[in-house]
Design a protein around this motif. Structure first.
Motif, short mmCIF file in Angstrom:
data_model
loop_
_atom_site.label_atom_id
_atom_site.label_comp_id
_atom_site.label_asym_id
_atom_site.label_seq_id
_atom_site.Cartn_x
_atom_site.Cartn_y
_atom_site.Cartn_z
N GLN A 48 0.84 -1.21 0.00
CA GLN A 48 0.00 0.00 0.00
C GLN A 48 0.87 1.26 0.00
O GLN A 48 0.57 2.24 -0.66
CB GLN A 48 -0.90 0.04 1.24
N ASP A 95 2.09 1.73 -3.46
CA ASP A 95 1.03 2.27 -4.34
C ASP A 95 0.82 3.77 -4.08
O ASP A 95 0.65 4.56 -5.01
CB ASP A 95 -0.30 1.52 -4.11
N GLN A 113 1.26 6.67 -6.79
CA GLN A 113 0.18 7.62 -7.10
C GLN A 113 0.63 9.06 -6.94
O GLN A 113 0.09 9.97 -7.55
CB GLN A 113 -1.03 7.37 -6.20
#
Ligand SMILES: Cc1ncc(COP(=O)(O)O)c(C=O)c1O
Length: 331
Positions: free
Chosen positions: A275, A278, A282
């Protein structure tokens, strides 16, 4: 010429010629998978059993990095049966630079050839392959050399072999005497040096970014790039370390000694690592996530984030912005 794995195979054709007495290859545990597959299939192709012929040097229990003394001890221990010592110059996962001169000297002491995969070292850390006496090396140009995936790879063959036209090899017309190449005659006459291992004519379009990149390297010079690289990585290390609290840790597994690393830090993330990766992606950070566990890594499903502040185009501000994002991460 070619791509890295192809060149590794070509080099092993010349420098891994096992016999019943010398058939082993010593390498690092957890080498890049393509290298493992190349080695495994070469060993099988020669009729040996990978379980017996491949000796992997692993980190000590609970550790991530290799001790040079353990590598040298393995070479010493298996010496009489060792045909080839093959290591990365810089391990892709941990970022550890291996002691290439010491490994080369140890391999030669036991009568083995010594080769390196420099995929993560070329254009990143200082290399003196000729002076170190390395027999061969291969590398790709799409990491620090900026050429894009699939761009041509590099190969180094030491002059002591490069000028020996009797050394066994797989040949093609592009490795043949350039003056006579288009005479279309019989009888392979290798170009001296690594160029004599070329097979096919050159992918000109794929060479274009490589050429542009090499021009930039020549203009900047490796010493200046390396000096900036050491500072950028040290700054990144300082910022990551300063984020560690009682509740949260980013454990850097890359060596702390600047001489044993390049422009890369790998840090353990714990269970929420994917996570975190990610979230970084992003927010515009291009880094890398690996699920793979090293023996002794902490946490359930711990993974590693690799971040490479590259001196050619990354700034100190980029490093600061990355650490700021890491500090603000909610995972
Ligand atoms: C250490 C190492 N070996 C081999 C390869 C495979 O390269 P290629 O796809 O050019 O064969 C890579 C690619 O990332 C690599 O990092």
């Amino acid at each position: 010429m070619n791509t890295l794995t192809v060149n590794l195979h070509l080099m092993m054709v010349s420098f891994y010629r096992p016999n019943s007495e010398r058939f082993k290859i010593i390498m690092e545990a957890g080498a890049f998978p393509s290298d493992q597959y190349a080695v495994e299939t070469q060993v099988r192709w020669h009729g040996y059993d990978p379980a017996e012929a491949i000796v992997e040097v692993a980190p000590r229990p609970g550790e991530a990095l290799l001790h040079t003394e353990d590598i040298l001890a393995a070479i010493e221990q298996h010496g009489a049966q060792t045909a080839l010592v093959l290591f990365a110059g810089l391990n892709y996962y941990t970022g550890q630079v291996y002691d290439m001169p010491a490994i080369t000297a140890a391999g030669h002491r036991v009568g083995a050839y010594v080769g390196f995969d420099l995929a993560h070292a070329a254009g990143n850390v200082p290399l003196h392959l000729h002076d170190w006496g390395v027999d061969f090396a291969v590398w790709c140009t799409y990491k620090y050399i900026n050429s894009g995936p699939g761009a041509p790879s590099g190969a180094f063959v030491h002059a002591k072999h490069g000028n020996n036209n009797q050394i066994p090899r797989f040949a093609g017309w592009w490795g043949h005497n350039e003056e006579r190449r288009f005479l279309m005659e019989k009888g392979f006459d290798p170009i001296p040096g690594a160029a004599g291992w070329q097979l096919s004519n050159a992918p000109i379009l794929a060479y274009a970014p490589m050429r542009a990149s090499h021009d930039l390297f020549l203009e900047a010079g490796m010493p200046a790039l390396r000096a900036k690289s050491e500072n950028l990585t040290a700054y990144l290390e300082f910022l990551i370390d300063s984020l560690n609290t009682d509740k949260r840790r980013f454990d850097i597994i890359t060596p702390r000694d600047p001489a044993q690393r390049g422009a890369q830090l790998s840090f353990l993330t714990g269970p929420a690592g994917k996570q975190l990766f990610d979230y970084l992606t992003q927010n515009g950070v291009i880094c890398d996530w690996r699920e793979h566990n090293l023996p002794g890594e902490k946490g359930e499903k711990a993974g590693v984030i690799r971040i490479a502040p590259t001196p050619m185009y990354n700034s100190f501000e980029d490093v600061w912005r990355f650490a700021d994002l890491l500090a603000k991460a909610n995972v």
